[in-house]
Design an enzyme around this catalytic site. Structure first.
Site, mmCIF file in Angstrom:
data_model
loop_
_atom_site.group_PDB
_atom_site.id
_atom_site.type_symbol
_atom_site.label_atom_id
_atom_site.label_comp_id
_atom_site.label_asym_id
_atom_site.label_seq_id
_atom_site.Cartn_x
_atom_site.Cartn_y
_atom_site.Cartn_z
ATOM 1 N N ASP A 104 71.350 -4.485 0.264
ATOM 2 C CA ASP A 104 69.937 -4.931 0.581
ATOM 3 C C ASP A 104 69.446 -6.163 -0.223
ATOM 4 O O ASP A 104 68.993 -7.081 0.478
ATOM 5 C CB ASP A 104 68.907 -3.709 0.292
ATOM 6 C CG ASP A 104 67.804 -4.013 1.222
ATOM 7 O OD1 ASP A 104 67.947 -4.096 2.409
ATOM 8 O OD2 ASP A 104 66.570 -3.917 0.580
ATOM 9 N N THR A 127 77.909 -1.151 0.451
ATOM 10 C CA THR A 127 77.122 -0.269 -0.593
ATOM 11 C C THR A 127 77.817 0.916 -0.563
ATOM 12 O O THR A 127 77.778 1.658 0.465
ATOM 13 C CB THR A 127 75.456 -0.305 -0.392
ATOM 14 O OG1 THR A 127 75.194 0.866 -1.347
ATOM 15 C CG2 THR A 127 75.157 -0.127 1.046
ATOM 16 N N ASP A 129 76.123 3.623 -1.572
ATOM 17 C CA ASP A 129 74.978 4.361 -1.174
ATOM 18 C C ASP A 129 74.774 4.451 0.478
ATOM 19 O O ASP A 129 74.058 5.528 0.856
ATOM 20 C CB ASP A 129 73.603 3.825 -1.459
ATOM 21 C CG ASP A 129 73.273 3.363 -3.047
ATOM 22 O OD1 ASP A 129 74.262 4.302 -3.847
ATOM 23 O OD2 ASP A 129 72.597 2.963 -3.629
ATOM 24 N N ASP A 131 73.040 2.915 2.632
ATOM 25 C CA ASP A 131 71.631 2.924 2.979
ATOM 26 C C ASP A 131 71.109 1.757 3.598
ATOM 27 O O ASP A 131 69.980 1.354 3.758
ATOM 28 C CB ASP A 131 70.732 3.169 1.675
ATOM 29 C CG ASP A 131 70.758 2.217 0.728
ATOM 30 O OD1 ASP A 131 71.732 1.283 0.701
ATOM 31 O OD2 ASP A 131 70.073 2.423 -0.197
ATOM 32 N N ARG A 164 79.778 30.494 -13.583
ATOM 33 C CA ARG A 164 78.520 29.601 -14.053
ATOM 34 C C ARG A 164 78.199 28.843 -12.548
ATOM 35 O O ARG A 164 78.888 28.811 -11.741
ATOM 36 C CB ARG A 164 79.162 28.607 -14.867
ATOM 37 C CG ARG A 164 79.308 28.913 -16.389
ATOM 38 C CD ARG A 164 79.916 27.866 -17.166
ATOM 39 N NE ARG A 164 80.024 28.065 -18.373
ATOM 40 C CZ ARG A 164 80.969 27.703 -19.118
ATOM 41 N NH1 ARG A 164 81.824 26.702 -18.652
ATOM 42 N NH2 ARG A 164 81.170 27.740 -20.380
ATOM 43 N N GLY A 172 73.293 7.604 -5.829
ATOM 44 C CA GLY A 172 72.551 7.330 -4.471
ATOM 45 C C GLY A 172 71.018 7.297 -4.922
ATOM 46 O O GLY A 172 70.338 7.938 -4.909
ATOM 47 N N ARG A 173 70.782 5.846 -4.732
ATOM 48 C CA ARG A 173 69.370 5.669 -5.332
ATOM 49 C C ARG A 173 68.168 5.955 -4.359
ATOM 50 O O ARG A 173 67.363 6.717 -4.669
ATOM 51 C CB ARG A 173 69.225 4.023 -5.535
ATOM 52 C CG ARG A 173 68.130 3.681 -6.394
ATOM 53 C CD ARG A 173 68.278 2.365 -7.136
ATOM 54 N NE ARG A 173 68.982 1.341 -6.551
ATOM 55 C CZ ARG A 173 69.474 0.488 -7.126
ATOM 56 N NH1 ARG A 173 69.096 0.493 -8.408
ATOM 57 N NH2 ARG A 173 70.150 -0.648 -6.432
ATOM 58 N N GLU A 224 70.832 11.231 -7.649
ATOM 59 C CA GLU A 224 69.967 10.652 -8.487
ATOM 60 C C GLU A 224 68.798 10.035 -8.425
ATOM 61 O O GLU A 224 67.984 10.118 -9.340
ATOM 62 C CB GLU A 224 70.955 9.488 -9.156
ATOM 63 C CG GLU A 224 71.160 8.306 -8.443
ATOM 64 C CD GLU A 224 71.703 6.966 -8.803
ATOM 65 O OE1 GLU A 224 71.873 6.718 -10.049
ATOM 66 O OE2 GLU A 224 72.156 6.005 -8.080
ATOM 67 N N ARG A 277 82.073 4.771 -8.214
ATOM 68 C CA ARG A 277 81.975 3.401 -7.772
ATOM 69 C C ARG A 277 83.317 2.892 -8.160
ATOM 70 O O ARG A 277 83.604 1.663 -7.727
ATOM 71 C CB ARG A 277 81.280 2.505 -8.455
ATOM 72 C CG ARG A 277 79.826 2.939 -7.717
ATOM 73 C CD ARG A 277 78.691 1.609 -7.727
ATOM 74 N NE ARG A 277 78.791 0.737 -9.029
ATOM 75 C CZ ARG A 277 78.140 0.281 -9.469
ATOM 76 N NH1 ARG A 277 76.722 0.672 -9.415
ATOM 77 N NH2 ARG A 277 78.022 -0.735 -10.533
HETATM 78 O O1 F6P Z 1 74.664 -0.026 -5.858
HETATM 79 C C1 F6P Z 1 74.066 1.130 -5.948
HETATM 80 C C2 F6P Z 1 74.055 1.958 -6.909
HETATM 81 O O2 F6P Z 1 75.404 2.293 -7.309
HETATM 82 C C3 F6P Z 1 73.128 3.170 -7.012
HETATM 83 O O3 F6P Z 1 73.442 4.154 -6.467
HETATM 84 C C4 F6P Z 1 72.786 3.280 -8.539
HETATM 85 O O4 F6P Z 1 71.570 3.785 -8.767
HETATM 86 C C5 F6P Z 1 73.054 1.751 -9.180
HETATM 87 O O5 F6P Z 1 73.821 1.116 -7.988
HETATM 88 C C6 F6P Z 1 73.339 1.822 -10.614
HETATM 89 O O6 F6P Z 1 73.574 0.448 -10.873
HETATM 90 P P1 F6P Z 1 74.041 -0.261 -12.202
HETATM 91 O O7 F6P Z 1 75.457 -0.225 -12.223
HETATM 92 O O8 F6P Z 1 73.382 -1.714 -12.179
HETATM 93 O O9 F6P Z 1 73.858 0.608 -13.173
#
Ligand code: F6P
Length: 345
Positions: A104, A127, A129, A131, A164, A172-173, A224, A277
């Site tokens: 985005d 992405t 994510d 999204d 446990r 996933g922002r 997250e 990632r």
């Molecule tokens: O690209 C999206 C993302 O992977 C989000 O899910 C995550 O919050 C963010 O990037 C983390 O960013 P950085 O790698 O800059 O810490």
């Protein structure tokens, strides 16, 4: 033509296949292709690498991006000098068309360059994510969700052995796609996603109910971006696009403590973070990356600028970039509820 390519925002598997697909097709047209390194920063600083057949041929299986990435935003108020440098470098390097590969934020910059400055930009969505609006899937998502899934499958073994509950936080922002899909596919006991109000009492009651019927272990997946009712993250540090740095907020560990308090289970937490990632792109992401890369090159030669190539059904189409950015594609209530039956017993 001389075509520039850049990758911006968080990296994800599939970027290299997308670069490769675009370059392979552009070479058919006899184009010269260069990569601007580190996202928009490369256009600000004028740092490039040649994108030749020899460079892109072997990168199909590599995660990350050979062009590097950054979260530079030349449209951030106060960054006017950066924007001037971007426009000057597009002229200096004689760029006829620019392919911006990103989420985005990166595509938001491409859209503004097209609409406000007449730059021949085309967007390629990526992405982990998942999204981005107007595209059914983005490459990076399938690879990330599979890494999360394999990690959770391993954590199930140790959760069972020690009786446990393990709380797993995944990236996933704004959207809970990775959390939801990895939770469903791993048969987890509960999932918290940003789209649904977090109910710790309901999650805990469910785990207690499981215990009563003899299931003395559990898996809870947390995206997250989840906030607990009453959380105030208003003063969290933000990046150049205004996004909070979620890594400092540690929602997974907090959820783990709360569940331990409420259930009496011994609880551990694991934050998968950037692990999801990394690694090789899955077959799905290699094919999708290659398809959207090729399609971006085609559109450069049809002069269809201001578009983002998008997967809709099994077709790769062009949609106005401006319509795709600025609003997230989140998990619908309907989809979330349709899955409830599989873990909320
Ligand atoms: O690209 C999206 C993302 O992977 C989000 O899910 C995550 O919050 C963010 O990037 C983390 O960013 P950085 O790698 O800059 O810490």
């Amino acid at each position: 033509m001389k075509v520039g390519i850049l990758t911006g925002g968080g990296d994800c598997p599939g970027l290299n296949p997308a670069i490769r697909g675009a370059v392979m097709r552009l070479l058919d047209f006899g184009d010269e292709v260069i990569g601007f390194t580190r996202g928009w920063k490369g256009l600000v600083e004028g740092t490039t690498i040649p994108l030749t057949l020899d460079v892109v041929e072997p990168i199909i299986s590599e995660g990350g991006t050979i062009l590097h990435s950054s979260r530079t935003n030349p449209f951030k108020p106060g960054n006017e000098a950066q924007l001037e440098a971007v426009l000057a470098n597009l002229k200096k390097f004689n760029i006829d068309a620019l392919i911006a590969i990103g989420g985005d934020d990166t595509l938001g910059v491409a859209s503004k360059l097209y609409h406000l400055h007449g730059i021949n930009a085309i967007g390629v969505p990526k992405t982990m994510d998942n999204d981005l609006s107007l595209t059914d899937y983005t490459f990076g998502f399938d690879s990330a969700a599979n890494v999360a899934l394999h990690a959770i499958d391993g954590l199930r073994d140790t959760a069972k052995s020690h009786e446990r509950v393990i709380v797993v936080e995944v990236m996933g922002r704004h959207a809970g796609w990775v959390a939801l899909y990895s939770a469903i596919a791993s048969g987890a006991d509960w999932v918290f996603i940003p789209e649904v109000e977090a109910d710790l009492d309901a999650a805990s009651a469910h785990l207690i109910k499981n215990k009563e019927r003899g299931k003395d272990w559990g898996l809870v997946i947390v995206s997250e971006g989840v906030e607990l009712p009453g959380d105030d993250t208003g003063d969290a540090e933000v990046d150049a696009f205004g996004h909070k740095f979620l890594k400092d907020l540690a929602i997974g560990p907090t959820v783990a403590k709360e569940i331990q308090k409420r259930t009496g289970f011994e609880v551990r937490d694991v934050v998968l973070g950037h692990i999801v990632r990394g690694g090789h792109p899955t077959l799905f992401d290699r094919i999708l990356g290659t398809r959207v890369g090729i399609e971006a090159a085609e559109r450069v030669h049809r002069g269809e600028f201001g578009k983002m190539v998008a997967l809709q059904g099994n077709e790769v189409l062009g949609v106005p970039i401006a319509d795709a950015v600025g609003k997230q594609k989140v998990v619908s209530d309907e989809l979330y509820k349709s899955f409830l039956t599989t873990f909320n017993k």
